[in-house]
Design a protein around this motif. Structure first.
Motif: not given
Lengths: 296, 307
Positions: B137, B176, B233, B236-237, B240-241
């Motif tokens: 991602d 994603y 999930i 959220m990943t 963060m990025i």
């Protein structure tokens, strides 16, 4: 024709050649000596990082080292790291999953909790939380600990997959037949369970390898490194030196370099993308190969 | 009775996750770097004492009960709650639309992939979904940021002062999870192939499209809805990025700075002012979002009356 598998194997071949034969290619700089300042013939001064040019095919980093050489020399470190993490994960998860075949008792319970505890947060956040703890940050065996932690975080997920499947197999009539004719437990696992489990384990192994290489890339974007050395430089204080050449550690400063020297983060990222893509391609290809007797 | 049991089970589970979060965040961080061997090698002296650990945890709970607050931050007179009030809404502005959109568009894309999967030369079908899922991602995010800044600098999409500043992060965070939803949808639809109810519906003269949307999708929804937390999930990943790379001042960005981990090219890795209480605070918000995703899944299941 299994296009995925063919392409995947082709990519693996290329990556293997790059990893093992790449460092001996004539245009690769083994020493990785860079010069931060060069004086070109036409006069003037050039200061690293140098953009992609004839001398530096993919540009150079801030130390003046050739990016192409860095990426090729770093391939071995990267794949070693990824394969090691996934191998440890499976070495723990597969036996735990097999122990939980009966779907009763301690082991299935352990795997379920392990999985659910770590699936409450994205892996990247749990990993960042744990890897930034000071006892780990400056530990002399940081590399080993980091590999172990990254491997163990997802043992629950993998183990649960194995456990569910081996439980399903244990309900099949050929297993009952084996028990009836008195096959010993060791032989039972080797000849009845493993041949049926192995295809899925192999497929998941490669998709896990892709996940791990992506995770390492994500950690690198956040500047969390797998390993570094701390040393004391008189007059300057404590310095940190990156000891690994893996692709992820080449991405550092992605946020800063993104606009000033985009080639520094871009090419290692592209290498990680190709790595992840190859593992995924191989996983998908093997899945299709193992399921070729089923109607698509 | 079954409902109460599953609610209890999840309550215990989330309780354990929260306890684990608190235990990890409050591990004592004091330690000192010293130089040994003629000032050439650095050694980090870290002595873990159970007493200071237990004291830290006790202090945290005492403060929570007495002051009704999770604790203080690195800024004077700013509590964790104040920081949460500042940063969380900015992220929610991204998460909630992105979550809804990724499910709606993901399911539609999955149906599209399922219906047009077999056709040759179909470039936007299954293959594209698979491709987006196989590419990390962060690479997609970085590429979009580059193309935006280099191609249309006048649009100021990266600025946080414009009213549309949340558009780009939403789009980036969306990609994603959308691909993930599309993939599980098309797999769930394909798993229903050959069922008798489909043949019955077709034999009654319903069009293929109608059978897919009204019959198969309804059954497949059951599988898709169990993946609600996984979609969250993935979201959220990406969050963060995206927040880190864009410098978007949301809660994921604040979480990372609260870890106290700082890297600079000149000085390397440093630990500065970790804020364990804030880590717990933002962690709790993340857990709440996970619970919301799960409840939303259960609610839709009930609304659609799929068992």
């Amino acid at each position: 024709m299994n296009k995925y598998l063919l392409n995947g194997l082709f990519m693996v071949l290329i990556l293997l050649i790059i990893t093992f034969a790449g460092p001996y290619l004539p245009f690769i700089d083994h020493e990785l000596n860079g010069e931060r300042i060069v004086f070109p013939e036409g006069g003037g001064i050039g200061v690293a990082p140098f953009p992609p040019s004839e001398d530096f095919l993919l540009g150079s980093d801030r130390e003046g080292r050739d990016m192409l050489s860095l990426i090729i020399m770093g391939a071995k470190d990267t794949f070693k790291l990824v394969i090691l993490i996934v191998l440890i994960r499976y070495a723990v998860a597969v036996p735990l999953g097999l122990l939980g075949t009966s779907n009763k008792g301690f082991f299935p319970w352990l795997l379920r909790w392990w999985n659910q505890l770590f699936s409450g947060f994205p892996v990247i956040i749990s990993a960042a939380l744990i890897l930034c703890l000071p006892p780990l940050l400056y530990h002399e065996h940081r590399l080993v600990l980091v590999i172990l932690i990254l491997a163990l975080i997802e043992v629950g997920r993998v183990g649960l997959l194995v456990q569910k499947q081996s439980h399903q197999i244990s309900q099949k009539s050929f297993v009952e037949a084996g028990i009836t004719i008195g096959v010993k437990p060791g032989k039972m696992i080797a000849h009845y369970y493993l041949p049926n489990l192995l295809p899925d384990v192999i497929v998941n192994f490669f998709s896990d390898a892709a996940r791990v290489i992506m995770l390492i890339g994500q950690l690198a974007i956040l500047n969390i490194f797998i390993s570094f050395d701390v040393f004391f430089a008189p007059g300057l204080g404590f310095m940190f030196e990156n000891t690994s050449l893996d692709w992820a550690s080449l991405i550092k400063d992605a946020r800063k370099d993104a606009y000033l020297a985009f080639w520094i983060p871009f090419f290692p990222m592209l290498a990680i993308v190709i790595g992840a893509f190859t593992f995924n391609l191989l996983g998908e290809g093997l899945r299709k190969h193992f399921n070729r007797h089923l109607p698509s | 009775m079954n409902h109460i049991r599953s609610i209890l089970k999840y309550a215990v589970l989330y309780g354990c996750i929260i306890i684990a979060l608190i235990m990890i965040a409050l591990i004592p961080r004091e330690g000192a770097i010293t130089a040994i061997k003629d000032n050439k090698v650095a050694e980090y002296a870290y002595d873990f004492t159970a007493e200071s650990y237990i004291q830290g945890i006790r202090g945290f709970f005492q403060n929570a009960i007495e002051q009704k607050s999770l604790g203080d931050t690195r800024f004077p007179r700013v509590t964790v709650e104040d920081e949460l009030k500042r940063y969380v809404p900015r992220s929610l502005q991204i998460i909630i639309p992105a979550f809804i959109l990724s499910i709606v568009l993901g399911v539609l894309k999955g149906v599209f992939d399922y219906r047009h999967g077999e056709k040759k030369g179909n470039v936007i079908g299954n293959g594209l979904t698979w491709l987006f899922q196989s590419i990390p991602d962060f690479f997609i995010i970085v590429c979009v940021i580059w193309s935006v800044t280099f191609l249309v600098p006048s649009l100021r999409l990266l600025s946080q002062e414009t009213s549309y500043s949340f558009l780009l992060p939403t789009l980036l965070v969306l990609i994603y999870p959308l691909a993930y939803t599309a993939r599980i949808t098309s797999t769930a639809l394909a798993n229903e192939d050959g069922q008798y109810y489909i043949q019955v519906a077709r034999s009654k003269g319903f069009t293929k499209k109608r059978v897919v949307y009204k019959h198969i999708l309804r059954v497949a929804m059951k599988t898709i809805l169990t993946h609600m937390t996984s979609i969250m999930i993935h979201l959220m990943t990406s969050l963060m990025i995206a927040e880190y790379l864009l410098g978007y001042q949301g809660m994921a960005y604040r979480l990372f700075s609260a870890l106290g981990y700082h890297y600079s090219f000149e000085k390397g890795v440093e630990l500065m002012n970790p804020e364990p209480e804030l880590v717990i605070g933002i962690g709790l918000i993340f857990i709440c979002l996970m619970m919301l995703a799960q409840i939303a899944g259960a609610a839709i299941k009930k609304g659609l009356r799929v068992l």
